[in-house]
Every structure is written in structure tokens, then in C-alpha cells.
Design a protein around this motif. Structure first.
Motif, PDB file in Angstrom:
ATOM      1  N   ILE A 192       0.834  -1.204   0.000  1.00 14.74           N
ATOM      2  CA  ILE A 192       0.000   0.000   0.000  1.00 14.74           C
ATOM      3  C   ILE A 192       0.868   1.253   0.000  1.00 14.74           C
ATOM      4  O   ILE A 192       0.640   2.190  -0.777  1.00 14.74           O
ATOM      5  N   ALA A 193       1.877   1.272   0.853  1.00 16.85           N
ATOM      6  CA  ALA A 193       2.768   2.431   0.906  1.00 16.85           C
ATOM      7  C   ALA A 193       3.561   2.575  -0.387  1.00 16.85           C
ATOM      8  O   ALA A 193       3.763   3.687  -0.881  1.00 16.85           O
ATOM      9  N   ALA A 194       4.022   1.443  -0.953  1.00 17.64           N
ATOM     10  CA  ALA A 194       4.791   1.508  -2.196  1.00 17.64           C
ATOM     11  C   ALA A 194       3.934   2.017  -3.342  1.00 17.64           C
ATOM     12  O   ALA A 194       4.385   2.840  -4.148  1.00 17.64           O
ATOM     13  N   GLU A 195       2.698   1.532  -3.418  1.00 19.82           N
ATOM     14  CA  GLU A 195       1.808   2.020  -4.469  1.00 19.82           C
ATOM     15  C   GLU A 195       1.557   3.514  -4.312  1.00 19.82           C
ATOM     16  O   GLU A 195       1.585   4.275  -5.293  1.00 19.82           O
ATOM     17  N   ARG A 196       1.328   3.954  -3.085  1.00 22.57           N
ATOM     18  CA  ARG A 196       1.061   5.375  -2.836  1.00 22.57           C
ATOM     19  C   ARG A 196       2.242   6.225  -3.287  1.00 22.57           C
ATOM     20  O   ARG A 196       2.063   7.267  -3.925  1.00 22.57           O
ATOM     21  N   GLU A 197       3.453   5.776  -2.969  1.00 21.22           N
ATOM     22  CA  GLU A 197       4.620   6.567  -3.353  1.00 21.22           C
ATOM     23  C   GLU A 197       4.810   6.599  -4.863  1.00 21.22           C
ATOM     24  O   GLU A 197       5.095   7.654  -5.444  1.00 21.22           O
ATOM     25  N   LEU A 198       4.652   5.450  -5.517  1.00 21.88           N
ATOM     26  CA  LEU A 198       4.838   5.428  -6.968  1.00 21.88           C
ATOM     27  C   LEU A 198       3.769   6.253  -7.673  1.00 21.88           C
ATOM     28  O   LEU A 198       4.050   6.893  -8.690  1.00 21.88           O
ATOM     29  N   ARG A 199       2.561   6.250  -7.155  1.00 23.65           N
ATOM     30  CA  ARG A 199       1.529   7.122  -7.728  1.00 23.65           C
ATOM     31  C   ARG A 199       1.945   8.584  -7.611  1.00 23.65           C
ATOM     32  O   ARG A 199       1.757   9.373  -8.549  1.00 23.65           O
ATOM     33  N   ALA A 200       2.531   8.949  -6.491  1.00 25.00           N
ATOM     34  CA  ALA A 200       2.999  10.325  -6.307  1.00 25.00           C
ATOM     35  C   ALA A 200       4.124  10.661  -7.270  1.00 25.00           C
ATOM     36  O   ALA A 200       4.313  11.835  -7.629  1.00 25.00           O
ATOM     37  N   ARG A 201       4.842   9.637  -7.716  1.00 26.89           N
ATOM     38  CA  ARG A 201       5.918   9.826  -8.696  1.00 26.89           C
ATOM     39  C   ARG A 201       5.392   9.819 -10.128  1.00 26.89           C
ATOM     40  O   ARG A 201       6.167   9.928 -11.064  1.00 26.89           O
ATOM     41  N   GLY A 202       4.099   9.623 -10.306  1.00 27.40           N
ATOM     42  CA  GLY A 202       3.509   9.654 -11.643  1.00 27.40           C
ATOM     43  C   GLY A 202       3.243   8.308 -12.271  1.00 27.40           C
ATOM     44  O   GLY A 202       2.844   8.242 -13.442  1.00 27.40           O
ATOM     45  N   VAL A 203       3.434   7.208 -11.530  1.00 30.37           N
ATOM     46  CA  VAL A 203       3.185   5.876 -12.063  1.00 30.37           C
ATOM     47  C   VAL A 203       1.688   5.584 -11.988  1.00 30.37           C
ATOM     48  O   VAL A 203       1.064   5.758 -10.939  1.00 30.37           O
ATOM     49  N   ALA A 204       1.101   5.132 -13.095  1.00 33.98           N
ATOM     50  CA  ALA A 204      -0.325   4.822 -13.149  1.00 33.98           C
ATOM     51  C   ALA A 204      -0.535   3.333 -12.903  1.00 33.98           C
ATOM     52  O   ALA A 204       0.097   2.487 -13.547  1.00 33.98           O
ATOM     53  N   PHE A 205      -1.416   3.005 -11.974  1.00 36.75           N
ATOM     54  CA  PHE A 205      -1.740   1.620 -11.646  1.00 36.75           C
ATOM     55  C   PHE A 205      -3.067   1.241 -12.275  1.00 36.75           C
ATOM     56  O   PHE A 205      -3.985   2.058 -12.374  1.00 36.75           O
ATOM     57  N   SER A 206      -3.193  -0.032 -12.666  1.00 33.09           N
ATOM     58  CA  SER A 206      -4.443  -0.505 -13.260  1.00 33.09           C
ATOM     59  C   SER A 206      -5.533  -0.664 -12.222  1.00 33.09           C
ATOM     60  O   SER A 206      -6.729  -0.605 -12.540  1.00 33.09           O
ATOM     61  N   GLY A 216      -0.123  -9.318  -0.946  1.00 30.64           N
ATOM     62  CA  GLY A 216      -0.633  -8.085  -1.524  1.00 30.64           C
ATOM     63  C   GLY A 216       0.000  -7.812  -2.873  1.00 30.64           C
ATOM     64  O   GLY A 216       1.214  -8.008  -3.051  1.00 30.64           O
ATOM     65  N   THR A 217      -0.809  -7.350  -3.831  1.00 27.71           N
ATOM     66  CA  THR A 217      -0.314  -7.073  -5.179  1.00 27.71           C
ATOM     67  C   THR A 217      -0.909  -5.780  -5.717  1.00 27.71           C
ATOM     68  O   THR A 217      -2.017  -5.391  -5.343  1.00 27.71           O
ATOM     69  N   ALA A 218      -0.171  -5.135  -6.605  1.00 24.82           N
ATOM     70  CA  ALA A 218      -0.657  -3.950  -7.326  1.00 24.82           C
ATOM     71  C   ALA A 218       0.061  -3.913  -8.666  1.00 24.82           C
ATOM     72  O   ALA A 218       1.301  -3.956  -8.708  1.00 24.82           O
ATOM     73  N   ARG A 219      -0.690  -3.791  -9.755  1.00 22.00           N
ATOM     74  CA  ARG A 219      -0.103  -3.875 -11.095  1.00 22.00           C
ATOM     75  C   ARG A 219      -0.013  -2.516 -11.765  1.00 22.00           C
ATOM     76  O   ARG A 219      -0.863  -1.648 -11.566  1.00 22.00           O
ATOM     77  N   PHE A 220       1.024  -2.388 -12.585  1.00 22.39           N
ATOM     78  CA  PHE A 220       1.205  -1.183 -13.388  1.00 22.39           C
ATOM     79  C   PHE A 220       1.977  -1.548 -14.646  1.00 22.39           C
ATOM     80  O   PHE A 220       2.508  -2.653 -14.771  1.00 22.39           O
ATOM     81  N   SER A 224       5.975   1.673 -22.366  1.00 20.64           N
ATOM     82  CA  SER A 224       6.016   0.798 -23.536  1.00 20.64           C
ATOM     83  C   SER A 224       4.997  -0.326 -23.462  1.00 20.64           C
ATOM     84  O   SER A 224       4.807  -1.048 -24.439  1.00 20.64           O
ATOM     85  N   GLY A 225       4.371  -0.520 -22.306  1.00 23.63           N
ATOM     86  CA  GLY A 225       3.388  -1.577 -22.141  1.00 23.63           C
ATOM     87  C   GLY A 225       3.867  -2.784 -21.365  1.00 23.63           C
ATOM     88  O   GLY A 225       3.085  -3.709 -21.120  1.00 23.63           O
ATOM     89  N   HIS A 226       5.141  -2.832 -20.964  1.00 21.67           N
ATOM     90  CA  HIS A 226       5.640  -3.946 -20.163  1.00 21.67           C
ATOM     91  C   HIS A 226       4.926  -3.956 -18.813  1.00 21.67           C
ATOM     92  O   HIS A 226       4.752  -2.912 -18.184  1.00 21.67           O
ATOM     93  N   THR A 227       4.526  -5.144 -18.366  1.00 20.05           N
ATOM     94  CA  THR A 227       3.662  -5.293 -17.207  1.00 20.05           C
ATOM     95  C   THR A 227       4.462  -5.646 -15.960  1.00 20.05           C
ATOM     96  O   THR A 227       5.317  -6.539 -15.986  1.00 20.05           O
ATOM     97  N   TYR A 228       4.139  -4.961 -14.869  1.00 17.10           N
ATOM     98  CA  TYR A 228       4.809  -5.150 -13.584  1.00 17.10           C
ATOM     99  C   TYR A 228       3.785  -5.363 -12.472  1.00 17.10           C
ATOM    100  O   TYR A 228       2.614  -5.009 -12.600  1.00 17.10           O
ATOM    101  N   CYS A 229       4.296  -5.897 -11.379  1.00 21.57           N
ATOM    102  CA  CYS A 229       3.479  -6.068 -10.182  1.00 21.57           C
ATOM    103  C   CYS A 229       4.341  -5.782  -8.957  1.00 21.57           C
ATOM    104  O   CYS A 229       5.499  -6.216  -8.900  1.00 21.57           O
ATOM    105  N   LEU A 230       3.794  -5.037  -8.014  1.00 23.13           N
ATOM    106  CA  LEU A 230       4.377  -4.946  -6.683  1.00 23.13           C
ATOM    107  C   LEU A 230       3.848  -6.124  -5.881  1.00 23.13           C
ATOM    108  O   LEU A 230       2.673  -6.471  -5.982  1.00 23.13           O
ATOM    109  N   TYR A 231       4.689  -6.709  -5.048  1.00 28.46           N
ATOM    110  CA  TYR A 231       4.276  -7.912  -4.323  1.00 28.46           C
ATOM    111  C   TYR A 231       4.768  -7.888  -2.887  1.00 28.46           C
ATOM    112  O   TYR A 231       5.964  -7.767  -2.631  1.00 28.46           O
ATOM    113  N   GLN A 232       3.829  -8.030  -1.977  1.00 30.37           N
ATOM    114  CA  GLN A 232       4.112  -8.183  -0.549  1.00 30.37           C
ATOM    115  C   GLN A 232       3.723  -9.599  -0.155  1.00 30.37           C
ATOM    116  O   GLN A 232       2.533  -9.933  -0.109  1.00 30.37           O
TER     117      GLN A 232
END
Length: 256
Positions: A192-206, A216-220, A224-232
Motif C-alpha cells: 500500500i505504501a509503495a503504491e502510494r509513493e509510486l503514484r505520487a511519482r507519476g506511475v499509473a496503476f491498473s 498483496g499485489t498492485a499492477r502497473f 512501452s506496455g511492459h507489465t509489472y506487479c508490486l508484491y508483498q
């Protein structure tokens, strides 16, 4: 604001395949990767069926129907591999197309092969159509530290293996690039904290971070379209077969 994902390990590389027996033979008998988990975890019966210790990351295999791979495209991701025993590489023609040190398997996944003291993945290379946009995303959005730039390629540090972006409109085999058969997963202690910070940096999450038995997971996606996931990881996942390797990567630092 902290440093984003600057020290986060690239914990998993998930690849979708059409035949589990074929890819198990490729990864175990030919490339020499060591199995660390082969367990079913409902409701994820087709996800992460086999996991491999590949040094600074874990290679995991997802099973999909063959029709997914009938399109005339392939990954824009290349896995740079070191193989301890190069003898079995003579069998690669049974699993795809080899051109020198480059290899593309029958499902359109790409590998760059070399020799080393152990069988492992040392780097992930990403084809990007807009290099300046990609560099800005990985440096400023994710907070990764540039390691070096050579020619048109820019290499970044993660907390485990290297990540390189280079300009290309197509995959290494000349086919159009797809983005639905490879998932790159960054570890985080607090999704949750990592997603919040990356959003503040301009990263868009799906979607916002979600939790299940795996954790816990969050995808972005990158530009270029390469798919990532944050994972706790969850407490339950740390009882599974790959737990020792996951915990090793959780405490890892850059090893380049």
C-alpha cells in the motif's frame, strides 16, 4: 519521498507457456535451473506452477492454452542467462529457434545465453519504442539507479538483477511485441505504501492494491506496455516451497 524501488529486488519473472512438460525439460535439463517449488495453490491452479531459483530472481511458469500463442507476436523482454553446463544447449533446437547466443522458445519468450559458474538469470532486457520516455519512467517514476549507458541501451540497478532498456519497435526475432505473456514482479514490504509513493511519482496503476492468500499485489505498466506487479508476500506464502528463496531475495541488496 523515499527512493522508490531503488533497492527493491526483481523477485519474480512469470512466463506464460503452452506446455508445462516441454518448458520443464527446457529449464531443468537444458538450462539447468533448480526447482524450488512445484505445488498447487488453489484458486491459482495455473499460476506459478513451477518456480526456479535463477540467482537474483525466481523464474515462475504459468500454464495457458495453446491458442494464446498462435498470434504472430512475441515478447519484448529478453532474459539474459548464464548456464553452468553448456553441453545440453545442443538440444535447444527441440524447444525453439537459436541464432548464435540468442534463443526464442516456441511460445515466443527470448533468451540471451552465455556460460557462467552457475545457471541463473543475470539481467532483463526490455525493448522500448521511446527510449527517453522509458529512461525517465524507470529513473524518476520507479526510482531505479542508472548503472551505465552503452550505445543506445541504459542499464539500471534493481535490488537483485540488472534491468536494461534499449530502443526497438519489434521483438528480438522481428515479430510485433506483445505484453501479455510476461510479468515482472518487484518485492515490497508494504504494498500500500509503495503504491502510494509510486503514484505520487507519476506511475499509473491498473487498480489499487489487493490482498489474497498469496499476499498483496498492485499492477502497473511502463510507457512501452511492459507489465509489472508490486508484491508483498503473505505469511502463508512463506510456508511454501519457494519460501527460502523468497526470503533470501527479501533481504538482498544489489549484487553487480
Amino acid at each position: 519521498m523515499s527512493d522508490g524501488l531503488s533497492d527493491a529486488p526483481l523477485m519474480f519473472v512469470f512466463l506464460d507457456v503452452s506446455s508445462l512438460p516441454r518448458h520443464r525439460r527446457l529449464y531443468e535439463r537444458v538450462l539447468g535451473f533448480r526447482v524450488v517449488e512445484n505445488q498447487f495453490h488453489p484458486p491459482h491452479e495455473h499460476h506459478g506452477l513451477v518456480k526456479y531459483d535463477t540467482g537474483g530472481t525466481i523464474l515462475a511458469v504459468n500454464l495457458f492454452a495453446e491458442r494464446k500463442f498462435r498470434r504472430p507476436d512475441s515478447d519484448g523482454v529478453t532474459l539474459v542467462c548464464r548456464v553452468a553446463d553448456s553441453g545440453p544447449l545442443d538440444q535447444l533446437d527441440d524447444y525453439g529457434q537459436r541464432t548464435g547466443d540468442a534463443f526464442t522458445d516456441v511460445d515466443g519468450h527470448h533468451y540471451l545465453l552465455g556460460e557462467g559458474p552457475r545457471s541463473e538469470i543475470t539481467e532483463v532486457r526490455l525493448a522500448v519504442p521511446d527510449l527517453p520516455a522509458a529512461v525517465a519512467f524507470y529513473r524518476d517514476g520507479l526510482g531505479l539507479r542508472p548503472a551505465e549507458a552503452g550505445g543506445d541501451a541504459v542499464r539500471f540497478h534493481t535490488g537483485s538483477i540488472g534491468l536494461t532498456v534499449y530502443p526497438a519497435e519489434r521483438g528480438p526475432d522481428g515479430r510485433p511485441i506483445r505484453h501479455n505473456a510476461c510479468l515482472l514482479v518487484f518485492y515490497t514490504a508494504d504494498v500500500i505504501a509503495a503504491e502510494r509513493e509510486l503514484r505520487a511519482r507519476g506511475v499509473a496503476f491498473s487498480s489499487a492494491a489487493g490482498f489474497s492468500d498469496i499476499g498483496g499485489t498492485a499492477r502497473f505498466r511502463d510507457p512501452s506496455g511492459h507489465t509489472y506487479c508490486l508484491y508483498q508476500p503473505s505469511a502463508e506464502s512463506l510456508t511454501w516451497g519457494s519460501a527460502d528463496k523468497v526470503m533470501e531475495l527479501m533481504t538482498s541488496r544489489t549484487r553487480h
